[in-house]
Design an enzyme around this catalytic site. Sequence first.
Site: not given
Ligand SMILES: *Cc1c(COP(=O)(O)O)cnc(C)c1O
Length: 384
Positions: A51, A103, A175, A200
């Site tokens: 962890r 998101y 983000d 992604k």
């Molecule tokens: C998918 C996504 C998230 C969240 O990420 P996870 O890996 O699904 O928890 C946050 N911000 C954006 C822009 C996303 O596309």
Amino acid sequence: MSEKTLKFNSRTIHGGQHPDKAYGAVMPPIYQTSTYAQSAPGVHQGFEYSRSANPTRTALENALASIENGSYGLAFGSGLAAIDAVIKLLGPGDEVISTNDLYGGSYRLFKQIFEKFGITFRFVGMQETTEIEKQINKNTKLIWVETPTNPMMNVINIEAVSTLAKKHAVLLAVDNTFATPYLQTPLDLGADIVMHSATKYLGGHSDVVVGALVVKDKKLAEKLYFIQNASGAVCGPMDSFLVLRGIKTLHVRMQRHCENGKVVAHYLANHPKIENVYWPGFETHPNHAIAKSQMNDFGGMISFVPKGSSYDDAIKIVSKLKLFTLAESLGGVESLAGHPASMTHASIPKMEREKIGVVDSLIRLSVGIEDASDLIADLEQAIG
Ligand SMILES: *Cc1c(COP(=O)(O)O)cnc(C)c1O
């Protein structure tokens, strides 16, 4: 050759990476272990418990720091776990100003989890930085930016927001999931924290759920590392390995995502049955100038609204698509189509959604790296 001098397209492959110490493995092994032998109490090789740190995760964290031009990377069990760690820097009474078009899962985390603990979130359109400044008060601790926004593809001027954040001594987090460091590096534009859903584009193959944070400042890194270890939302060694492998081809994939995105965006814009196409590469896009100066290209995320269509018509189109898979998520090699109103943004109330343009007939595409002509043929048969 110092790693710092390497170009982005080399750092995706070599950034923070060294052949493994044990046998010289070129790819970091999947250290599938929870604990590490100590030769005497407290005497170990830098790893005590997975962890706190795991060599495969450390390799990923170093790669993340390198490609984002940061100093410290932290990998989490999901993008939302990474965001969760950032908000845990705050306490009751603190306020966050966030992009209003973001998101859906981030919105849900802010509103339904953290508001209960006394943190206030204000959602504003950030294309005009004056709108952000109006919301800043003595309790404001963090500005949360997503750009391009999801799903409306608005582009926010990171440098301008950073100037504002610094003036008011507020942290700025970006983000960077949609753009990836191939298109923009927010830390270079003054952001304090870069966040990713590595699920992604960084992973890139729709086979893993991972999140990431990258920072430059040592003190901030220490605080986030404390939260990562104390709250424990880390990603496992196998998932770390998969994202590391994904990052090695990020630049090649992104180049094709951008090329295909351009072809698809123009096809849709010229289609008589399409009303609106949202893609920052169009000269007519309201934030095109910022996109052009802040990003290296315009990406493969596109949203569009068919002419005069309803909820059902949008569902009909996405259901007819064959090569574009109807699915949540984005950023994988395969093309995906989504219907935000019923899928990714269903957790945002309809009235809130429509205020920012997420109408019932909006369709979002994550354009993959297939042959562009096959993608066009699929759209053609679905839109008719
Ligand atoms: C998918 C996504 C998230 C969240 O990420 P996870 O890996 O699904 O928890 C946050 N911000 C954006 C822009 C996303 O596309």
